[in-house]
Scaffold this active site. Structure first.
Site, PDB file in Angstrom:
ATOM      1  N   SER A  74      13.668 -58.377  52.210  1.00  0.00           N
ATOM      2  CA  SER A  74      14.361 -57.389  52.223  1.00  0.00           C
ATOM      3  C   SER A  74      13.807 -56.262  53.428  1.00  0.00           C
ATOM      4  O   SER A  74      12.442 -56.044  53.265  1.00  0.00           O
ATOM      5  CB  SER A  74      14.545 -57.036  50.502  1.00  0.00           C
ATOM      6  OG  SER A  74      13.809 -56.091  50.473  1.00  0.00           O
ATOM      7  N   ASP A  75      14.990 -55.883  53.919  1.00  0.00           N
ATOM      8  CA  ASP A  75      14.516 -54.566  54.373  1.00  0.00           C
ATOM      9  C   ASP A  75      14.143 -53.549  53.116  1.00  0.00           C
ATOM     10  O   ASP A  75      14.516 -53.242  51.918  1.00  0.00           O
ATOM     11  CB  ASP A  75      15.602 -53.571  54.689  1.00  0.00           C
ATOM     12  CG  ASP A  75      15.726 -52.832  55.962  1.00  0.00           C
ATOM     13  OD1 ASP A  75      13.703 -52.005  56.210  1.00  0.00           O
ATOM     14  OD2 ASP A  75      16.010 -51.784  56.720  1.00  0.00           O
ATOM     15  N   TRP A  76      13.323 -51.886  53.572  1.00  0.00           N
ATOM     16  CA  TRP A  76      12.731 -51.876  52.605  1.00  0.00           C
ATOM     17  C   TRP A  76      14.017 -50.477  51.317  1.00  0.00           C
ATOM     18  O   TRP A  76      14.932 -49.941  52.197  1.00  0.00           O
ATOM     19  CB  TRP A  76      11.551 -50.207  53.059  1.00  0.00           C
ATOM     20  CG  TRP A  76      10.754 -50.918  53.145  1.00  0.00           C
ATOM     21  CD1 TRP A  76       9.865 -50.497  53.304  1.00  0.00           C
ATOM     22  CD2 TRP A  76      10.577 -52.156  53.662  1.00  0.00           C
ATOM     23  NE1 TRP A  76       8.312 -50.527  53.461  1.00  0.00           N
ATOM     24  CE2 TRP A  76       8.479 -52.068  53.946  1.00  0.00           C
ATOM     25  CE3 TRP A  76      10.969 -53.183  54.509  1.00  0.00           C
ATOM     26  CZ2 TRP A  76       7.838 -53.077  54.027  1.00  0.00           C
ATOM     27  CZ3 TRP A  76       9.942 -54.310  54.978  1.00  0.00           C
ATOM     28  CH2 TRP A  76       8.598 -53.780  54.380  1.00  0.00           C
ATOM     29  N   GLY A  88      16.594 -52.320  50.048  1.00  0.00           N
ATOM     30  CA  GLY A  88      17.701 -52.932  50.773  1.00  0.00           C
ATOM     31  C   GLY A  88      17.453 -54.081  49.800  1.00  0.00           C
ATOM     32  O   GLY A  88      18.662 -55.102  50.054  1.00  0.00           O
TER      33      GLY A  88
END
EC number: 3.2.1.21
Length: 845
Positions: free
Chosen positions: A224-226, A228
């Site tokens: 995941s993105d941070w 996210g």
């Protein structure tokens, strides 16, 4: 461990251990399972350099040109070499996974992270991504291609729903990722924050399983993105392998166990599938340890700060620079002209855009310093106009002790960290951490210390130093925070960012508006500066950036009209002048989009005044995406220099003085004005969604379809020499296209490089198609008068397919096609027609 057997380890992990591998333990590390010899793996930003594990007080690193600059080299070999250098930088930080490159698309010029990505064209973006990934992974460092997918604006990025047609999704937005998977097989892919057609990317079965896993057969790790990740069960079931950062919010033992025990949520097989991919990433790291020498949780160093690194960064930066105008060949000279320097970016060290791309560089050579280095002496300079968005510079212009020499050791501010606010401290309370601050923009959201609870990072910082003005006059002090802050000068409170806070753009939009105070100061007098900062949890604003951050600044107030007059007088006084203008990492940054294409503040007035005084002034623009040039017709010489990394100043000087013949080509179209761009009506999240109304007509595809003129077309860039191109041989088979192009340097003075650009057009398609699309390119270097033949081999299906929404497949239509070869999308020098006899349908890579 001599052999890292993924399936064996998977069988030996207990349920709690498996769950622990599904999320990171902190901002930058995966979970270590000591019992089974599974190491922790360090990841690090980013797209144009390797920061290491700290936003705050980080170990310096090499800074590369930004993404649009890298792609403007149109040089696959050089980009692969750049990827290799990024891997060496990563090894110096003991990081086994690089969180880059960024591979999103510039639907329009305003995207906050548009500078990070490579191009508006999916083929150029995909091939640039592939080259960088090959370089990284060839050195044993895992790449992370991001952000999958349609993360093309910052406005409400965590919740924005990108409404995009299936055809545009496939042909434009997924295509760079498909090409990267096909040609470079990245170890990791990072999901985007946003939704696509209703589903969050981090839990979209269609994107993560149906397309990535099943159709493309990609076998890497999805992260995941941070912050996210948005669910427990759906994200695990639909393919998200690991949540970043830690400590986990969505994959605690309790949440995952509950989902396992709940009917129709997730199964043990789902968990095993996710853990398996995490283990495969770790296997890549372990299998390459002999090559990389990475030490688990090892120290971070500047060991790669070498002359070889500097030389390569300088070469990459110089080759990214695009010559936009050179009327009467004014710049075509190798003489050591004594340029006198003007402009807000001339002495600024604008090495990168903002956000995840920002870093603590080894050093940065400003454009002014680059010119001085070339001449070996100082030249006249004036700022002309300010262009900052907010005021920084307090740490950069302060001293720890004004009674001592103003050298590097004494420069900056002292930061002391305490558990209690200043008003509650006892006289004998000692700081638990002390460090020197050299940068005014301080991000603390990944700050770690044994005295700080990562789940509630509650602490206080006292920042102290001394400021000595170099001139009498008015000075403007500033402060912005995510947290709380009080700014004192000589123990008098001048700025309050603790009470009555107002939300602004600082700290990715979580922090306050900038507050300022103008004061009259005396030259040479010592002023004591002090900032009392409270960490993120003390903020009066709702946000989620941990310990937060602050920026304190000071700048001399100027009379704008007087400064513009000074600049015009300097330009008129000297035959040779260069004006350095542009944006910076506050105008172009993660967290928010630009509101317009304007150059900042009174820059355009400055340019017009200088050009009126001296029409031969060379204009150098620094930006990662297009800005409006309302004075374009008045300029004789114009250079686009991007954000050039550590060596930006030397690279600019190399081009201005002819030591490097400019060979960059624009990686995106440059419209005259904002209203011309294809996403003008649809570049904002409204009612939770953003409609991709331009469909497949992104960038030059749009301008050509509407026959709308641009300031500079895609693929455009001048040289100090001239070239001829001609298709000398052309063959089409059932699955291949072979093109041979003769290229000649027709100049007699300069060696130079030209980019052979290959475009394809469908002449009688049954569906709406772009006028032409880039599907091949090759860069060739030629001595004066030299001629070479460039051979380009392409797969037929990649060159001329469109995505058939009705069938859910790519479609090569039977019919007539045109191949066009040129030096830009608007400068076609040779064409050939060919025919495809039968339809072809395909899926996959």
């Amino acid at each position: 461990m001599s052999k890292f057997d993924v399936e064996q380890l998977l069988s030996e992990l207990n349920q709690d251990e498996k769950i622990s591998l599904l999320s990171a333990v902190d901002f930058w590390h995966t979970k270590k399972i000591e019992r089974l010899g599974i190491p922790a793996v360090r990841v690090s930003d980013g797209p144009n350099g390797i920061r290491g594990t700290k936003f705050f007080d980080g170990v310096p690193s090499g800074c590369f040109p930004n993404g649009t600059g890298l792609a403007s080299t149109f040089d696959r070999d050089l980009l692969e070499t750049a990827g290799k250098l990024m891997a060496k930088e990563s090894i110096a930080k003991n990081a086994a996974v690089i969180l880059g490159p960024t591979t999103n698309m510039q639907r329009g010029p305003l995207g906050g992270r548009g500078f990070e990505s490579f191009s508006e064209d999916p083929y150029l973006a995909g091939m640039a991504t592939s080259s960088v990934v090959k370089g990284m992974q060839g050195e044993g460092i895992a790449a992370t291609v991001k952000h999958f997918v349609c993360n093309d604006l910052e406005d409400q990025r965590f919740s924005s729903n990108s409404i995009v047609s299936e055809r545009a999704l496939r042909e434009i937005y997924l295509e760079p990722f498909r090409l990267a998977v096909k040609h470079a097989n990245p170890v990791c892919i990072m999901t985007a924050y946003n939704k696509v057609n209703g589903d969050h990317c981090s839990q979209s079965k269609k994107l993560l399983i149906d397309i990535l896993r099943d159709e493309w057969k990609w076998d890497g790790m999805l992260m995941s993105d941070w912050f996210g990740t948005y669910t427990t069960a759906a994200a695990i079931k639909n393919g998200l392998d690991i949540e970043f950062p830690g400590p986990t919010r969505w994959r605690t033992r309790a949440l995952v166990s509950h989902s396992l025990n709940s009917r129709e949520q997730i199964t043990t097989e789902d968990v095993d599938d996710r853990v398996r991919q995490v283990l495969k990433m770790i296997k890549f790291v372990v299998d390459n340890l002999e090559k990389t020498g990475i030490v688990e949780n090892g120290p971070e160093s500047t060991s790669n700060n070498t002359k070889e690194t500097s030389d390569l960064l300088r070469e990459i930066a110089a080759d990214s620079i695009v010559l936009l105008k050179n009327k009467n060949n004014y710049l075509t000279s190798k003489e050591r002209r004594q340029y006198h320097v003007i402009g807000p970016n001339a002495k600024a060290k604008t090495s990168s855009g903002g956000g995840s791309a920002s870093m603590n560089s080894y050093y940065v050579v400003s454009p002014y310093e680059g010119i001085v280095n070339k001449l070996g002496k100082e030249v006249d300079y004036t700022v002309g106009a300010y262009s900052h968005k907010s005021i920084g510079g307090l740490a950069e212009s302060s001293l720890i002790d004004a009674a001592k020499p103003a050298d590097a050791e004494n420069a900056g501010l002292i930061a002391k960290f305490y558990s209690n606010p200043v008003e509650e401290r006892s006289e004998d309370e000692e700081p638990f951490h002390v460090t020197k601050v050299n940068r005014s923009n301080v991000h603390l959201f990944d700050f770690k210390h044994e005295k700080v609870d990562p789940k509630n990072p509650y602490f206080f910082v006292t920042l102290t130093g001394q400021y000595v003005p170099q001139e009498d006059g008015d000075y403007i002090f500033s402060l912005q925070v995510y947290g709380s802050g009080l700014f004192y000068l000589n123990d008098e409170l001048i700025i309050d960012q603790k009470h009555n806070q107002e939300r602004g753009s600082f700290c990715f939009g979580a922090g306050t508006k900038e507050r300022t105070k103008k004061l009259t100061l005396k030259k040479g007098q010592v002023y004591n500066v002090r900032v009392e900062y409270g960490s993120g949890p003390t903020s009066g604003l709702v946000g989620e950036f941990g310990a937060g951050g602050f920026q304190a600044g000071v700048i001399k107030a100027i009379d704008d009209d007087e400064e513009i007059r000074n600049a015009a007088e300097l330009a008129a006084k000297h035959d040779k002048a260069v004006l350095i203008i542009g944006l910076n990492g506050e105008w172009e940054t993660e967290g928010y989009d630009r509101e317009n294409m304007d150059l900042p503040k009174r820059t355009n007035e400055l340019v017009r005044a200088v050009l009126k005084a001296n029409p031969n002034t060379v204009i150098v623009n620094q930006s990662g995406t297009p800005v409006e040039f309302p004075w374009l017709e008045e300029a004789n010489a114009l250079v686009q220099a991007w954000y050039g990394g550590n060596e930006l100043g030397n690279a600019i000087a190399d081009v201005l003085y002819g030591d490097v013949v400019p060979n960059g080509k624009l990686s995106l179209s440059w419209p005259f004005k904002l209203q011309d761009n294809p996403a003008f009506l649809n570049f904002k999240t409204e009612f939770g969604r953003v409609v991709y109304g331009e469909d497949i007509f992104v960038g030059y595809r749009y301008y050509e379809k509407l026959q709308r003129k641009v300031a500079f077309p895609f693929g455009y860039g001048l040289s100090y020499t001239t070239f001829e191109l001609d298709i000398s041989d052309f063959k089409v088979t059932d699955d291949k296209i072979d093109i041979s192009v003769d290229v000649k340097n027709t100049g007699d003075k300069f060696a130079g490089s030209e980019v052979v650009q290959v475009y394809f057009s469908a002449l009688n398609s049954k569906v709406s198609r772009p006028v032409k699309e880039l599907k091949g390119f090759e860069k060739v270097h030629l001595e004066p008068g030299e001629k070479k033949t460039v051979n380009i081999e392409l797969e037929l299906k990649d060159a001329i397919s469109y995505f058939n929404e009705e069938l859910g497949k790519w479609h090569v239509e039977a019919g007539e096609y045109l191949v066009s070869v040129g030096t830009s999308s608007d400068d076609i020098l040779s064409v050939k027609e060919f025919k495809v006899e039968k339809d072809l349908y395909w899926k996959g890579l």
